[in-house]
Motif scaffolding. Structure first.
Motif, PDB file in Angstrom:
ATOM      1  N   ASP A 137       0.980  -0.797  -0.023  1.00  0.00           N
ATOM      2  CA  ASP A 137       0.117   0.052  -0.157  1.00  0.00           C
ATOM      3  C   ASP A 137       1.096   0.947   0.125  1.00  0.00           C
ATOM      4  OD1 ASP A 137      -1.594  -2.294   1.776  1.00  0.00           O
ATOM      5  OD2 ASP A 137      -3.743  -0.835   1.412  1.00  0.00           O
ATOM      6  N   GLY A 305      -1.470  -6.939   1.633  1.00  0.00           N
ATOM      7  CA  GLY A 305      -2.462  -6.766   3.011  1.00  0.00           C
ATOM      8  C   GLY A 305      -2.027  -5.089   3.598  1.00  0.00           C
ATOM      9  N   ALA A 309      -1.521  -6.066   9.745  1.00  0.00           N
ATOM     10  CA  ALA A 309      -2.605  -7.108   9.132  1.00  0.00           C
ATOM     11  C   ALA A 309      -2.331  -8.363   9.424  1.00  0.00           C
ATOM     12  CB  ALA A 309      -3.147  -6.562   7.855  1.00  0.00           C
ATOM     13  N   LYS A 311       0.112 -10.470   7.926  1.00  0.00           N
ATOM     14  CA  LYS A 311       0.812 -11.824   6.782  1.00  0.00           C
ATOM     15  C   LYS A 311       1.984 -12.322   7.613  1.00  0.00           C
ATOM     16  CE  LYS A 311       2.182  -7.777   4.718  1.00  0.00           C
ATOM     17  NZ  LYS A 311       1.056  -7.133   5.645  1.00  0.00           N
ATOM     18  N   VAL A 460      -5.435 -12.065   0.477  1.00  0.00           N
ATOM     19  CA  VAL A 460      -5.753 -10.451   1.136  1.00  0.00           C
ATOM     20  C   VAL A 460      -5.657 -10.910   2.388  1.00  0.00           C
ATOM     21  CG1 VAL A 460      -6.418  -7.951   1.077  1.00  0.00           C
ATOM     22  CG2 VAL A 460      -6.323  -9.428  -1.091  1.00  0.00           C
ATOM     23  N   CYS A 461      -4.839  -9.981   3.286  1.00  0.00           N
ATOM     24  CA  CYS A 461      -4.866 -10.434   4.581  1.00  0.00           C
ATOM     25  C   CYS A 461      -5.375  -8.862   5.038  1.00  0.00           C
ATOM     26  CB  CYS A 461      -3.400 -10.824   5.600  1.00  0.00           C
ATOM     27  SG  CYS A 461      -2.885 -11.821   5.455  1.00  0.00           S
ATOM     28  N   GLU A 462      -6.565  -9.023   5.569  1.00  0.00           N
ATOM     29  CA  GLU A 462      -7.079  -7.825   6.402  1.00  0.00           C
ATOM     30  C   GLU A 462      -8.688  -7.874   6.600  1.00  0.00           C
ATOM     31  OE1 GLU A 462      -7.562  -3.712   3.533  1.00  0.00           O
ATOM     32  OE2 GLU A 462      -8.237  -5.219   2.669  1.00  0.00           O
ATOM     33  N   TRP A 469      -7.802 -12.967  -3.593  1.00  0.00           N
ATOM     34  CA  TRP A 469      -7.847 -12.271  -4.691  1.00  0.00           C
ATOM     35  C   TRP A 469      -8.145 -12.432  -6.053  1.00  0.00           C
ATOM     36  CZ3 TRP A 469      -9.304  -6.946  -5.137  1.00  0.00           C
ATOM     37  CH2 TRP A 469      -8.563  -6.645  -6.099  1.00  0.00           C
TER      38      TRP A 469
END
Length: 498
Positions: A137, A305, A309, A311, A460-462, A469
């Motif tokens: 991000d 992520g 989050a 990971k 996606v880790c969130e 994904w």
């Protein structure tokens, strides 16, 4: 070295150009990230003096306007909002922006130092591997931010994707010489390949000409008067060619190949995650809630992520370094897991050489020559193998870690930010080795290109869970970009200034 020489003005740079070279993280202190960024506002006094001087000298209007523009940017009313925006882009929540710096890790304090550099907006900004401590991000945010940097930006990066997004020119340093290319990294690779092909054609043509002329001179130099004159003429032509300088043979950058030994087969499921929830403390926030999935030797997954989050936490849970708060993780009794992480270097014995260290770790390999060959596969050769590890660069220490990891002969590779301190060619060699590896792989990385090369799935880790994904990593990058624009409209307002 080159960046440092520019930063120290060891090359001629006009005095009016202010330089900011980002070299280290902010030291721990009681200040908050927001205070640390805001305090560089002292630059305003210097700018005001410079503007006053130029106004008296009736200097160039354009320079004066630029100074006034910067003074407006540094206006105290706007400064806090701008500092907060930059910190937010680099992953700091409002609460984190007001925490004490001493409560952050070195990686987060490096982000504060980067935020200061971006806040100052110097005439020349020098950045060395700015993405090293960032998640995907923040990498995307920084790429969008630097795309529109209106002044001089010189950066070193191992991320081809980042270079493609930010750079309009590439400088290639080879044999202590600098070669300049226009365009981004992909354009540089294409242009360089074309130039080298042409150079080799020229080299072969010249060598053929030289061989032909030398042969003629040797055969007819002492022949009839007419042939001897022609031989003398060819000798003069040859001397002129040599004097004007011959085309050099292209010497390619040294390439190396990583290697993960065959691990044998284990029937699935290799690791089963059943109803797993996890938090670090009894009353702490849940990192994961009710996870359910399986992985085997065909698994090729990239975990993505935002920072925090979970990971790296997930990889630690899977290796058994952390235990689930609830639920169960079942592992095949014979599975061996090799986890690469950023703190692996800390376990190295710095007084030993790579050769001594590896012989100590793997006493079953008795022959030094055999171990030398093993270490050589990871790009450590000659003196590097017998020098104390403390004398090696960070990149070379990483290679010792990869050699150590590979010879554990794991069935599963868990790679947590493996590209920090590796150059572009080494990252490509690592990607090839991962693709040839017959076991499973889970990857956490901020390098989009590496993920694109080796991952078959993106997870996606969130929000305490993991979702697959539906698309590749480049589609995920576009998703992050559009999310950023929604959060930070300023990113779309700017125009690219080359």
């Amino acid at each position: 070295m080159l960046l440092s020489a520019i930063g120290k003005r060891e090359v001629p740079i006009p005095e009016h150009i202010d330089i900011y070279h980002l070299t280290r993280e902010m030291p721990p202190s009681d200040k908050t990230p927001l205070q640390c960024v805001m305090e560089v506002d002292t630059e305003r006094a210097m700018l005001e003096r410079e503007a006053e001087r130029l106004a008296h000298e009736d200097a160039e209007c354009e320079k004066l306007l630029e100074l006034y523009e910067r003074l407006e940017e540094l206006d105290a009313d706007k400064a806090e909002a701008r500092a907060s925006r930059i910190l937010h882009g680099l992953g700091f929540t409002p609460a984190m922006q007001r925490k004490k710096l001493k409560d952050f890790s070195g990686g987060w304090r490096m982000r504060v130092a980067l935020a200061r550099a971006l806040f100052i907006r110097p005439f020349m900004l020098l950045l060395d591997e700015p993405t090293n401590h960032l998640d995907l991000d923040a990498c995307v945010w920084l790429e969008e931010e630097l795309k529109t940097f209106k002044r001089i930006l010189v950066l070193i990066s191992h991320s081809q994707d980042f270079l493609n997004g930010v750079c309009t020119n590439i400088i290639h340093m080879h044999n202590r010489k600098l070669k300049y290319y226009t365009g981004n990294y992909d354009q540089y690779v294409k242009t360089r390949l074309e130039l080298e092909e042409n150079q080799m054609k020229r080299f072969h043509w010249e060598q053929d000409q030289i061989a032909h002329m030398k042969n003629y001179i040797a055969r007819f130099g002492h022949g009839s008067a007419k042939l001897a004159r022609q031989a003398q003429s060819k000798e003069k032509t040859l001397q002129k060619m040599m004097a004007s300088g011959l085309t050099e043979r292209v010497v390619n950058d040294k390439t190396l190949s990583f290697y993960f030994p065959p691990c044998g087969k284990i029937p699935p499921p290799v690791i089963m995650v059943q109803n797993v929830s996890f938090r670090y403390t009894k009353d702490g926030p849940w990192i994961y809630n009710n996870l359910e999935f399986g992985i085997d030797l065909d698994t090729r997954v990239a975990l993505v992520g935002p920072n925090g989050a979970g990971k790296s936490t997930l990889l630690k849970l899977l290796t058994g370094e952390l235990l689930p708060t609830d639920g169960m993780i079942r592992k095949h009794s014979h599975v061996k897991i090799g986890r690469y992480h950023q703190h692996l270097q800390e376990q190295l014995d710095l007084d030993l050489s790579p050769l001594e260290y590896m012989l100590k770790c793997y006493p079953e390999i008795k022959e030094k020559e055999e171990m030398r060959k093993i270490i050589g596969r990871y790009g450590l050769t000659g003196k590097q193998q017998v020098s104390p590890i403390r004398n090696l660069s960070d990149g070379q220490k990483c290679r010792v870690c990869f050699a150590w990891l590979a010879w554990q002969n794991p069935h599963m590779l868990f790679l947590d930010e493996p590209t920090n301190h590796l150059d572009i060619e080494t990252i490509d060699a690592l990607a090839d080795a991962i693709n040839e590896f017959e076991g499973g792989m889970m990857l956490v990385s901020h390098d989009f290109r590496l993920i694109q090369q080796v991952a078959q799935e993106i997870w996606v880790c969130e929000k305490q869970t993991i979702t697959k994904w539906q698309g590749d990593i480049l589609a995920y990058k576009e998703h992050l970009k559009s999310k950023l624009v929604d959060e930070d409209p300023q990113l779309t307002k700017r125009t690219h200034n080359v």
